[in-house]
Design a protein around this motif. Structure first.
Motif, short mmCIF file in Angstrom:
data_model
loop_
_atom_site.label_atom_id
_atom_site.label_comp_id
_atom_site.label_asym_id
_atom_site.label_seq_id
_atom_site.Cartn_x
_atom_site.Cartn_y
_atom_site.Cartn_z
N GLU A 206 0.85 -1.19 0.00
CA GLU A 206 0.00 0.00 0.00
C GLU A 206 0.89 1.24 0.00
O GLU A 206 1.87 1.31 0.74
CB GLU A 206 -0.88 0.03 1.25
N ARG B 236 0.27 5.70 -0.24
CA ARG B 236 -0.78 6.66 0.06
C ARG B 236 -1.66 6.94 -1.16
O ARG B 236 -2.82 7.27 -1.01
CB ARG B 236 -0.19 7.97 0.60
N ASP B 237 -1.11 6.74 -2.37
CA ASP B 237 -1.87 7.06 -3.59
C ASP B 237 -2.25 5.86 -4.44
O ASP B 237 -2.90 6.01 -5.47
CB ASP B 237 -1.09 8.07 -4.44
N ARG B 238 -1.84 4.64 -4.04
CA ARG B 238 -2.17 3.47 -4.85
C ARG B 238 -1.81 2.20 -4.07
O ARG B 238 -1.16 2.24 -3.04
CB ARG B 238 -1.42 3.49 -6.18
#
Length: 122
Positions: A62, A64-66
């Motif tokens: 993981e 923060r954006d994808r």
């Protein structure tokens, strides 16, 4: 010249999860093995890139954006300073080979119950 290292045999020497074991050293980097299961902790490494090569299973990384799925036989490089959260799915244990600079802190600047301060050689 060093002797060959049997990576699968090294995995048989430990069962603890999220606790990398050092199996080699080159150019200021450690080569590590780790067994991963369930979730780790959000963290980053300010000065170090990390390479995760999946030996067995599927790692979910993981950002923060994808979200990235890294399958057996694939690798991902997490650039320095990028916050990441490794995890597995469905109770699966994932085996990874890691390349990291020798002074890389296990959870970066995050102090967590899963933080390992003294990583051992096997």
């Amino acid at each position: 010249m060093k002797n060959p290292v049997n990576i699968l045999q090294k995995f048989s020497l430990f069962t603890d999860q999220w606790s990398p074991k050092i199996i080699g050293e080159l150019n200021g980097q450690y080569v590590k093995l780790a067994r991963l299961k369930d979730e780790f902790v959000w963290h980053s490494h300010k000065h170090e890139d990390e390479l995760f090569m999946i030996m067995k299973g599927t790692l979910i990384m993981e950002f923060r954006d994808r979200t990235e799925r890294i399958e057996e036989g694939e690798m991902i490089i997490v650039p320095r300073g990028v916050e990441h959260f490794p995890r597995t799915e469905n109770g699966e244990e994932v085996w990874v080979l890691l390349f990291e600079p020798k002074d890389t802190k296990h959870t970066g600047e995050v102090d967590h119950q899963k933080t390992v301060r003294d990583q051992s050689w096997i």
